[in-house]
Scaffold this motif. Structure first.
Motif, PDB file in Angstrom:
ATOM      1  N   VAL A   1       0.792  -1.192  -0.050  1.00  0.00           N
ATOM      2  CA  VAL A   1       0.047  -0.033   0.034  1.00  0.00           C
ATOM      3  C   VAL A   1       1.012   1.286   0.110  1.00  0.00           C
ATOM      4  CG1 VAL A   1      -1.953  -1.198   1.145  1.00  0.00           C
ATOM      5  CG2 VAL A   1      -0.070  -0.041   2.575  1.00  0.00           C
ATOM      6  N   THR A   2       0.473   2.491  -0.117  1.00  0.00           N
ATOM      7  CA  THR A   2       0.860   3.739  -0.206  1.00  0.00           C
ATOM      8  C   THR A   2       0.591   4.388   1.148  1.00  0.00           C
ATOM      9  OG1 THR A   2       1.184   3.977  -2.598  1.00  0.00           O
ATOM     10  CG2 THR A   2       1.145   6.060  -1.129  1.00  0.00           C
ATOM     11  N   LEU A   3       1.565   4.782   1.844  1.00  0.00           N
ATOM     12  CA  LEU A   3       1.320   5.132   3.250  1.00  0.00           C
ATOM     13  C   LEU A   3       2.036   6.795   2.892  1.00  0.00           C
ATOM     14  CD1 LEU A   3       2.102   2.565   5.801  1.00  0.00           C
ATOM     15  CD2 LEU A   3       0.003   3.043   5.111  1.00  0.00           C
ATOM     16  N   ILE A   4       1.165   7.766   3.623  1.00  0.00           N
ATOM     17  CA  ILE A   4       1.729   9.245   3.670  1.00  0.00           C
ATOM     18  C   ILE A   4       2.199   9.519   5.096  1.00  0.00           C
ATOM     19  CG2 ILE A   4       1.275  11.439   3.236  1.00  0.00           C
ATOM     20  CD1 ILE A   4       0.732   9.530   0.806  1.00  0.00           C
ATOM     21  N   VAL A   5       3.454   8.849   5.269  1.00  0.00           N
ATOM     22  CA  VAL A   5       3.934   9.100   6.708  1.00  0.00           C
ATOM     23  C   VAL A   5       5.374   9.384   6.208  1.00  0.00           C
ATOM     24  CG1 VAL A   5       2.238   7.362   7.666  1.00  0.00           C
ATOM     25  CG2 VAL A   5       4.601   6.478   6.585  1.00  0.00           C
ATOM     26  N   PRO A   6       6.145  10.092   7.498  1.00  0.00           N
ATOM     27  CA  PRO A   6       7.412  10.467   7.327  1.00  0.00           C
ATOM     28  C   PRO A   6       8.536   9.072   7.543  1.00  0.00           C
ATOM     29  CG  PRO A   6       6.537  10.895   9.577  1.00  0.00           C
ATOM     30  CD  PRO A   6       5.314  10.591   8.715  1.00  0.00           C
ATOM     31  N   GLU A   7       9.526   9.211   6.964  1.00  0.00           N
ATOM     32  CA  GLU A   7      10.606   8.226   7.004  1.00  0.00           C
ATOM     33  C   GLU A   7      10.900   8.309   8.747  1.00  0.00           C
ATOM     34  OE1 GLU A   7      13.608   8.592   4.495  1.00  0.00           O
ATOM     35  OE2 GLU A   7      12.358   7.704   2.749  1.00  0.00           O
ATOM     36  N   PHE A   8      11.639   7.150   9.338  1.00  0.00           N
ATOM     37  CA  PHE A   8      11.946   7.130  10.774  1.00  0.00           C
ATOM     38  C   PHE A   8      12.502   8.403  11.236  1.00  0.00           C
ATOM     39  CE2 PHE A   8      12.965   5.534  14.807  1.00  0.00           C
ATOM     40  CZ  PHE A   8      11.830   5.150  15.342  1.00  0.00           C
ATOM     41  N   GLU A   9      13.682   8.735  10.878  1.00  0.00           N
ATOM     42  CA  GLU A   9      14.581   9.479  11.203  1.00  0.00           C
ATOM     43  C   GLU A   9      13.612  11.117  11.374  1.00  0.00           C
ATOM     44  OE1 GLU A   9      17.204   9.164  12.955  1.00  0.00           O
ATOM     45  OE2 GLU A   9      16.891   7.212  12.659  1.00  0.00           O
TER      46      GLU A   9
END
Length: 431
Positions: A102-110
């Motif tokens: 799926v496509t998530l609109i979330v920041p990368e972890f750092e």
């Protein structure tokens, strides 16, 4: 409970978030509600097409993640909306696993770490030259020479942030202490309560509390929204239970400046206090998910769940991010909690209001602006079940999500505090 035939365009909502189901559901998107409970009020909505049982985050973050990845692997599921405090952490940490499907609109972890860690957030605010109360580690403070607030360093206390946690364990700690100059809190008690080295922020004498919400696409704003919080869960602060939509250019400028500096991607709910002495909008925290007052946002015309869906499915050009101003809405159970806080809560820094005056103000505002988070004429069953749970079934299997409502007991609660350890009250949130 399947209401419509499954389509090839499904959205997964991992909590009892009514508005996140209603918003895409009324536009024909097939909605999947994933929960550890069978009888949450939102699942009775006519906009909930399917309920899937999964382990809850408290059953272990890894098991929770695996269950969500399993649903995401279905060919019809296009995206997942982050609604719980745990979701930002889980989705960013395991982004590669989710993005297979799926496509998530979330920041990368750092990037997420910089806002989850309030010490790093303070450093980012300084780099961006935007106001934020002085923030220090509790262990580094030798003397409390100003009114101060002690609160958790992290939005989610988990393995990536604190070594003593394993991948499945986490805590969302809401304990907050208001301290006067000269107070000497017992360090061992603070560490035991917070389970890590917390932060100390200078107390901000405020003339108003505001929320700035945004959806960003790799550093570029897609939609923004502002409201002024008139009442919170408690007279000492807390998440908004009566709010009005506003637009303040200065607030827009300072919030966008910070998010641009962070090169933000995804949802951002930012809490601001307007300093009564300087007039500055001072950053308190950022939550990378949907927020407690989301129903108020959508009522004003800023439909962030649908915006998220459109961005995730490659339809960014269809987003029209305007909203109406001066639209007030109420979270009814929260209004009752605000009244009760006048009796039960205490703070050495915030003056207790008059109980009769408080009751009158709440009733008058409800009469003048009868807009509510959950009560809807065209979909009445969730509100009826919500009330039933609140009054009669607090020990039922659905209690957790009734208490947590649309985004858990989290968003913007840090300023609800006493001069002793705060234990969050029974809060129903939803729409």
């Amino acid at each position: 409970m399947v209401r419509r035939e499954r389509s090839h365009n499904s959205i997964l909502i991992p909590s009892g978030n009514y508005i996140c189901m209603r918003s895409p559901g009324e536009r024909g998107v097939y909605t999947i509600h994933a929960s550890e409970h069978d009888n949450v009020p939102a699942a009775s909505s006519r906009f909930c097409d399917e309920l899937v049982r999964i382990p809850g985050p408290r059953d272990g973050l890894v098991a929770y993640k695996d269950a969500l990845v399993g649903i995401a692997a279905r060919p019809d599921v296009r995206t997942i909306i982050p609604t719980r405090p745990e979701d930002g952490y889980v989705f960013s940490k395991y982004l590669d696993e989710f993005e297979q499907y799926v496509t998530l609109i979330v920041p990368e972890f750092e990037m997420l770490r910089r806002v989850h860690d309030r010490k790093l957030l303070y450093e980012a605010a300084q780099e961006a030259n935007v106001p934020m109360p002085r923030t220090r580690l509790f262990s580094k403070v030798e003397e409390f020479d100003k009114p101060s607030i002690v609160k958790p360093r992290y939005n989610v206390v988990a393995e990536e942030y604190v070594d003593s946690y394993d991948p499945s364990d986490y805590d969302i700690i809401k304990s907050v202490r208001h301290l006067r100059p000269g107070d000497r809190p017992e360090p061992d008690a603070i560490y035991a309560e917070m389970k890590h080295d917390p932060i100390v922020q200078d107390y901000v004498p405020t003339e108003g509390k505001y929320m700035f919400a945004a959806l960003y696409d790799h550093g570029e704003p897609v939609a923004t929204f502002q409201h002024r919080q008139i009442r919170g869960n408690s007279y000492t602060g807390g998440g908004g239970v009566y709010r009005k939509s506003v637009y303040i250019p200065e607030l827009e400028t300072v919030a966008r400046k910070l998010l641009s500096h962070l090169e933000w991607h995804g949802l951002a709910c930012i809490e601001y206090l307007k300093d009564a002495e300087t007039g500055e909008f001072k950053l308190i925290e950022i939550n990378p998910r949907m927020w407690q007052s989301l129903p108020s946002t959508v009522r004003a015309g800023a439909d962030f769940p649908y915006y998220y869906w459109l961005l995730a499915t490659g339809q960014k050009d269809r987003i029209e991010p305007d909203y109406e101003l001066d639209i007030g809405t109420h979270y009814l159970w929260g209004e009752l909690g605000y009244i009760m806080s006048v009796v039960s809560d205490d703070s050495p820094l915030v003056e207790r209001p008059s109980l009769p005056k408080t009751v009158l103000e709440v009733l008058v505002s409800i009469y003048r602006e009868p807009r509510f988070d959950l009560a809807r004429i065209d979909d009445p069953v969730p509100f009826a079940r919500y009330v039933w749970h609140a009054l009669f079934e607090r020990g039922s299997s659905g209690e957790g999500e009734v208490e947590r409502g649309n985004v858990d007991r989290g968003e913007q609660t840090e300023e609800r505090a006493t001069n002793v350890t705060l234990t969050p009250g029974f809060n129903l949130r939803g729409r």
